[in-house]
Design a protein around this motif. Structure first.
Motif, PDB file in Angstrom:
ATOM      1  N   LEU A   1      16.170 -23.274  12.017  1.00  0.00           N
ATOM      2  CA  LEU A   1      16.607 -23.055  13.398  1.00  0.00           C
ATOM      3  C   LEU A   1      16.773 -21.580  13.719  1.00  0.00           C
ATOM      4  O   LEU A   1      16.469 -21.147  14.832  1.00  0.00           O
ATOM      5  N   LEU A   2      17.241 -20.818  12.754  1.00  0.00           N
ATOM      6  CA  LEU A   2      17.437 -19.389  12.997  1.00  0.00           C
ATOM      7  C   LEU A   2      16.120 -18.649  13.182  1.00  0.00           C
ATOM      8  O   LEU A   2      16.039 -17.689  13.951  1.00  0.00           O
ATOM      9  N   TYR A   3      15.078 -19.094  12.481  1.00  0.00           N
ATOM     10  CA  TYR A   3      13.813 -18.369  12.505  1.00  0.00           C
ATOM     11  C   TYR A   3      12.730 -19.017  13.368  1.00  0.00           C
ATOM     12  O   TYR A   3      11.674 -18.430  13.555  1.00  0.00           O
ATOM     13  N   ASP A   4      13.002 -20.189  13.902  1.00  0.00           N
ATOM     14  CA  ASP A   4      12.018 -20.856  14.758  1.00  0.00           C
ATOM     15  C   ASP A   4      12.672 -21.203  16.090  1.00  0.00           C
ATOM     16  O   ASP A   4      13.208 -22.295  16.277  1.00  0.00           O
ATOM     17  N   LYS A   5      12.636 -20.259  16.999  1.00  0.00           N
ATOM     18  CA  LYS A   5      13.281 -20.437  18.300  1.00  0.00           C
ATOM     19  C   LYS A   5      12.676 -21.608  19.072  1.00  0.00           C
ATOM     20  O   LYS A   5      13.387 -22.333  19.766  1.00  0.00           O
ATOM     21  N   ASN A   6      11.366 -21.810  18.944  1.00  0.00           N
ATOM     22  CA  ASN A   6      10.724 -22.936  19.634  1.00  0.00           C
ATOM     23  C   ASN A   6      11.281 -24.273  19.155  1.00  0.00           C
ATOM     24  O   ASN A   6      11.529 -25.172  19.953  1.00  0.00           O
ATOM     25  N   LEU A   7      11.441 -24.400  17.846  1.00  0.00           N
ATOM     26  CA  LEU A   7      12.015 -25.628  17.291  1.00  0.00           C
ATOM     27  C   LEU A   7      13.443 -25.808  17.784  1.00  0.00           C
ATOM     28  O   LEU A   7      13.817 -26.894  18.234  1.00  0.00           O
ATOM     29  N   SER A   8      14.225 -24.761  17.719  1.00  0.00           N
ATOM     30  CA  SER A   8      15.619 -24.827  18.157  1.00  0.00           C
ATOM     31  C   SER A   8      15.718 -25.273  19.614  1.00  0.00           C
ATOM     32  O   SER A   8      16.517 -26.148  19.957  1.00  0.00           O
ATOM     33  N   GLU A   9      14.901 -24.682  20.462  1.00  0.00           N
ATOM     34  CA  GLU A   9      14.936 -25.031  21.884  1.00  0.00           C
ATOM     35  C   GLU A   9      14.445 -26.453  22.124  1.00  0.00           C
ATOM     36  O   GLU A   9      15.028 -27.182  22.932  1.00  0.00           O
TER      37      GLU A   9
END
Length: 87
Positions: free
Chosen positions: A48-56
């Motif tokens: 989540l910290l390194y994949d902003k697209n996944l987090s969003e």
């Protein structure tokens, strides 16, 4: 922890999979990241910290599932439907 409150804030969630069956529960990798131990938690947190697209995407999907299936009116309607079914 705040299983229902986190998604309503439009925040991605990492959670231990509940021990109970929840109808229309969040889906792993679509709405939330479910983990089974602290090593998996650390890996999920890094994702989540390194994949902003996944987090969003997780935040949006979990919020949508929550508001579609798990608001108070959904719970009340389920109870009314069950009462009608057994009456």
């Amino acid at each position: 922890y705040r299983y229902w409150e986190i998604p309503v804030t439009h925040t991605a969630m990492i959670a231990f999979k509940p021990a109970i069956i929840i109808e229309n529960n969040f889906e792993h990798e679509k709405d939330v990241l479910f983990v089974s131990d602290m090593d998996e938690f650390k890996q999920a947190l890094n994702r989540l910290l390194y994949d902003k697209n996944l987090s969003e995407a997780l935040a949006i999907n979990a919020y949508n599932r929550l508001t579609y299936f798990h608001l108070s009116q959904h719970r009340a309607q389920k109870i009314l439907d069950e009462v009608a079914r057994v009456s």
